[in-house]
Scaffold this motif. Structure first.
Motif, PDB file in Angstrom:
ATOM      1  N   LYS A   1       0.546  -1.140   0.065  1.00 37.55           N
ATOM      2  CA  LYS A   1       0.237  -0.031   0.034  1.00 37.55           C
ATOM      3  C   LYS A   1       0.775   1.573   0.477  1.00 37.55           C
ATOM      4  CE  LYS A   1      -3.643   2.032   2.996  1.00 37.55           C
ATOM      5  NZ  LYS A   1      -4.822   1.906   3.940  1.00 37.55           N
ATOM      6  N   GLY A   2       1.700   0.915   0.653  1.00 36.21           N
ATOM      7  CA  GLY A   2       3.071   2.088   0.801  1.00 36.21           C
ATOM      8  C   GLY A   2       3.995   2.526  -0.410  1.00 36.21           C
ATOM      9  N   MET A   3       4.084   1.213  -0.910  1.00 37.50           N
ATOM     10  CA  MET A   3       4.837   2.071  -1.841  1.00 37.50           C
ATOM     11  C   MET A   3       3.761   2.050  -3.100  1.00 37.50           C
ATOM     12  SD  MET A   3       7.574   1.118  -1.702  1.00 37.50           S
ATOM     13  CE  MET A   3       8.570   0.714  -3.001  1.00 37.50           C
ATOM     14  N   GLU A   4       2.533   1.686  -3.246  1.00 38.65           N
ATOM     15  CA  GLU A   4       1.919   2.192  -4.945  1.00 38.65           C
ATOM     16  C   GLU A   4       1.098   3.653  -4.545  1.00 38.65           C
ATOM     17  OE1 GLU A   4      -1.769  -0.846  -4.001  1.00 38.65           O
ATOM     18  OE2 GLU A   4      -0.652  -2.562  -5.340  1.00 38.65           O
ATOM     19  N   LYS A   5       1.301   3.821  -3.047  1.00 41.54           N
ATOM     20  CA  LYS A   5       1.514   5.588  -2.756  1.00 41.54           C
ATOM     21  C   LYS A   5       2.444   5.912  -3.803  1.00 41.54           C
ATOM     22  CE  LYS A   5      -2.241   5.176   0.546  1.00 41.54           C
ATOM     23  NZ  LYS A   5      -3.283   5.933   1.704  1.00 41.54           N
ATOM     24  N   LEU A   6       3.849   5.488  -2.746  1.00 41.28           N
ATOM     25  CA  LEU A   6       5.404   6.542  -3.571  1.00 41.28           C
ATOM     26  C   LEU A   6       5.006   6.605  -4.822  1.00 41.28           C
ATOM     27  CD1 LEU A   6       7.503   7.272  -2.156  1.00 41.28           C
ATOM     28  CD2 LEU A   6       8.685   4.978  -2.419  1.00 41.28           C
ATOM     29  N   SER A   7       4.671   5.225  -5.885  1.00 36.28           N
ATOM     30  CA  SER A   7       4.810   5.222  -6.660  1.00 36.28           C
ATOM     31  C   SER A   7       4.021   6.211  -7.464  1.00 36.28           C
ATOM     32  CB  SER A   7       4.485   3.758  -7.632  1.00 36.28           C
ATOM     33  OG  SER A   7       4.287   3.709  -8.721  1.00 36.28           O
ATOM     34  N   ARG A   8       2.413   6.298  -7.021  1.00 32.43           N
ATOM     35  CA  ARG A   8       1.825   7.207  -7.559  1.00 32.43           C
ATOM     36  C   ARG A   8       1.805   8.079  -7.565  1.00 32.43           C
ATOM     37  NH1 ARG A   8      -2.066   4.229  -6.466  1.00 32.43           N
ATOM     38  NH2 ARG A   8      -2.048   5.033  -3.805  1.00 32.43           N
ATOM     39  N   PHE A   9       2.929   8.825  -6.355  1.00 30.96           N
ATOM     40  CA  PHE A   9       3.416  10.260  -6.389  1.00 30.96           C
ATOM     41  C   PHE A   9       4.933  10.447  -7.275  1.00 30.96           C
ATOM     42  CE2 PHE A   9       7.021  12.737  -4.771  1.00 30.96           C
ATOM     43  CZ  PHE A   9       6.508  13.356  -4.284  1.00 30.96           C
ATOM     44  N   PHE A  10       5.268   9.747  -7.454  1.00 30.06           N
ATOM     45  CA  PHE A  10       6.436   9.728  -7.885  1.00 30.06           C
ATOM     46  C   PHE A  10       5.734   9.929  -9.681  1.00 30.06           C
ATOM     47  CE2 PHE A  10       9.162   7.811  -4.817  1.00 30.06           C
ATOM     48  CZ  PHE A  10      10.333   9.693  -4.977  1.00 30.06           C
ATOM     49  N   ASP A  11       4.863   9.173  -9.988  1.00 29.35           N
ATOM     50  CA  ASP A  11       4.185   8.916 -11.589  1.00 29.35           C
ATOM     51  C   ASP A  11       3.586  10.251 -11.648  1.00 29.35           C
ATOM     52  OD1 ASP A  11       5.568   6.544 -12.007  1.00 29.35           O
ATOM     53  OD2 ASP A  11       2.863   5.449 -11.787  1.00 29.35           O
ATOM     54  N   ASP A  12       2.517  10.757 -10.199  1.00 28.25           N
ATOM     55  CA  ASP A  12       2.253  12.310 -10.690  1.00 28.25           C
ATOM     56  C   ASP A  12       3.085  13.653 -10.735  1.00 28.25           C
ATOM     57  OD1 ASP A  12      -0.270  10.543 -10.595  1.00 28.25           O
ATOM     58  OD2 ASP A  12      -1.457  11.504  -8.700  1.00 28.25           O
ATOM     59  N   ASN A  13       4.138  14.280 -10.645  1.00 29.77           N
ATOM     60  CA  ASN A  13       4.885  13.978 -10.120  1.00 29.77           C
ATOM     61  C   ASN A  13       5.821  14.701 -11.500  1.00 29.77           C
ATOM     62  OD1 ASN A  13       5.102  15.964  -7.675  1.00 29.77           O
ATOM     63  ND2 ASN A  13       4.869  13.777  -6.832  1.00 29.77           N
ATOM     64  N   LEU A  14       5.667  13.568 -12.270  1.00 22.50           N
ATOM     65  CA  LEU A  14       6.854  13.395 -13.153  1.00 22.50           C
ATOM     66  C   LEU A  14       5.864  13.906 -14.125  1.00 22.50           C
ATOM     67  CD1 LEU A  14       8.972  10.215 -12.569  1.00 22.50           C
ATOM     68  CD2 LEU A  14      10.126  11.880 -13.310  1.00 22.50           C
ATOM     69  N   LYS A  15       5.155  13.577 -13.940  1.00 24.56           N
ATOM     70  CA  LYS A  15       3.997  13.957 -15.335  1.00 24.56           C
ATOM     71  C   LYS A  15       3.269  15.888 -15.369  1.00 24.56           C
ATOM     72  CE  LYS A  15       1.340   9.390 -16.022  1.00 24.56           C
ATOM     73  NZ  LYS A  15       0.113   8.897 -15.410  1.00 24.56           N
ATOM     74  N   LYS A  16       3.759  15.968 -14.179  1.00 28.63           N
ATOM     75  CA  LYS A  16       3.296  17.206 -14.136  1.00 28.63           C
ATOM     76  C   LYS A  16       4.829  18.217 -14.663  1.00 28.63           C
ATOM     77  CE  LYS A  16       0.129  16.812  -9.883  1.00 28.63           C
ATOM     78  NZ  LYS A  16       0.525  17.432  -8.173  1.00 28.63           N
ATOM     79  N   LYS A  17       5.474  17.501 -14.542  1.00 25.44           N
ATOM     80  CA  LYS A  17       7.178  18.261 -14.848  1.00 25.44           C
ATOM     81  C   LYS A  17       6.935  17.969 -16.321  1.00 25.44           C
ATOM     82  CE  LYS A  17       9.750  18.565 -10.987  1.00 25.44           C
ATOM     83  NZ  LYS A  17       8.875  18.954 -10.042  1.00 25.44           N
TER      84      LYS A  17
END
Length: 158
Positions: free
Chosen positions: A138-154
């Motif tokens: 659960k924590g790793m999925e949230k961490l992965s989503r965080f990075f994916d979302d931030n990379l997409k924004k950039k």
């Protein structure tokens, strides 16, 4: 200023990232038959995409998958082709499009890398309870989503 949790999380993320990287480097060095860098082995992994079949990836698809500019992917693919790990073929429908395929040697290297990850994950999993596994995922999925979302924004994606 970071609070205690943030400081500890930052330390753990940095150490885990570096440890995995060092373990991969050790795996590559210990394998006498593989003259590859970590970046090259990850490019082989992207070519295969976990399919283990005879289908290729275009240079632009590899660029997109890995977040690397086209000229860099082209140079890396050319280097891997010279080493015998991949072969390039022009698309029949459009000669400007180049597809990259793993050779027998490339598949062998990719399988060795996948085996390394399987052993690493199995070892970690064996030391965890079912509750810890669930919490970690659960924590790793949230961490992965965080990075994916931030990379997409950039990259300018909504």
């Amino acid at each position: 200023m970071m609070n205690q949790f943030e400081f500890h999380l930052n330390d753990l993320l940095t150490r885990v990232y570096r440890s995995v990287e060092l373990m991969e480097e050790q795996m590559l060095r210990s394998s006498k038959n593989l003259n590859l860098s970590i970046n090259e082995i990850h490019l082989l992994e992207a070519v295969d995409g976990g399919k283990n079949e005879e289908s290729g990836r275009s240079i632009s698809e590899l660029s997109s998958r890995m977040g690397i500019r086209l000229p860099s992917v082209t140079a890396a693919v050319n280097k891997l082709a010279a080493k015998g790990y991949v072969e390039k073929r022009k698309a029949e429908s459009d000669g400007r499009v180049v597809y990259v395929y793993l050779t027998k040697l490339g598949r062998k290297a990719d399988l060795a890398h996948r085996y390394f990850h399987k052993k690493m994950v199995s070892s970690i999993s064996a030391s965890l309870t079912e509750e810890e596994k669930s919490a970690m995922l659960k924590g790793m999925e949230k961490l992965s989503r965080f990075f994916d979302d931030n990379l997409k924004k950039k990259e300018g994606h909504p």
